[in-house]
Design an enzyme around this catalytic site. Sequence first.
Site, PDB file in Angstrom:
ATOM      1  N   THR A 175       0.845  -1.188   0.000  1.00  0.00           N
ATOM      2  CA  THR A 175       0.000   0.000   0.000  1.00  0.00           C
ATOM      3  C   THR A 175       0.883   1.241   0.000  1.00  0.00           C
ATOM      4  O   THR A 175       1.866   1.317   0.753  1.00  0.00           O
ATOM      5  CB  THR A 175      -0.933   0.029   1.230  1.00  0.00           C
ATOM      6  N   PHE A 177       1.142   5.126   0.874  1.00  0.00           N
ATOM      7  CA  PHE A 177       0.561   6.166   1.713  1.00  0.00           C
ATOM      8  C   PHE A 177       1.138   7.516   1.306  1.00  0.00           C
ATOM      9  O   PHE A 177       2.290   7.604   0.858  1.00  0.00           O
ATOM     10  CB  PHE A 177       0.892   5.915   3.190  1.00  0.00           C
TER      11      PHE A 177
END
Length: 285
Positions: A175, A177
């Site tokens: 992921t 960010f």
Amino acid sequence: MRLAYLGPPGTFTEEAALRYAERESAELIPFSSMPALVSAVETELADRAILPIENSLEGTVSTTVDLLIHETDLKICAELILPVRHFLLAHPGTRREEIRVVLSHPQALAQCRRFLERCLPQAEQVAALSTAAAVAEVMRSEDRSRAAIGTLRAAELYGAVVLARDIQDQKSNATRFVVLAHQDAEPTGVDRTSLCFTVKRNVPGALVEVLNELAVANIQMTKVESRPMKSVLGEYVFLVDIEGHRKDPHIAAALERVAEKAAELKIFGSYPRDEDGLNGTRGSR
């Protein structure tokens, strides 16, 4: 520095916040929603906020990009790429054959589908608000027929034991960010710029004309996608990530030409690319 993150403790977002806090000596402040993170920085409850913006399996995090497009003028000042590792967690002494229910966030359950089908085919899958909330609920229940999918941090916080490690289907799952602040970052030579634009109505080839300005300037696009405008059916805003900083002379000149060709242009910010995080995810494949 006060860094706002999406709570509760024990989530992947907290893990990303902890990693970023190590770089910047930040104090972590949890909030209950992503709009609250933005408001915290805008009202100076926090100095920066960290939000997920993209997952390698699930794609763009729509809430984050919609906030950037429609609701805030905060800038992206940093990015952090976090490998996603899922763990099967339960009470000490729990055996795999005892498990009848597995709790977690719906995305975590989906990302561990093959493991669950093969190793826990008898277990019911139950959705929770977050991976951390799932672990907390399992540990509160004191029921050894229940397990959760969560992080190592959640196991430490709630006293769970690890029954199985790295149960995610894709080992390269990661992921990205972004960190939001009132100002973006200064050029480092290894930067990324994120922006969005809309095209002029009833102009054939309007999208191609805009993107061509980046192509002729030899600017590498690392991401291109569209999102609904939300105001009118059939109208879209286009999201683009490019390599380089908005203050680099050739980038600045190209963005001026993009602004002339587009109906509207909004630059989310320029910031250092997390090359270490990206190389780490590639190495895990």
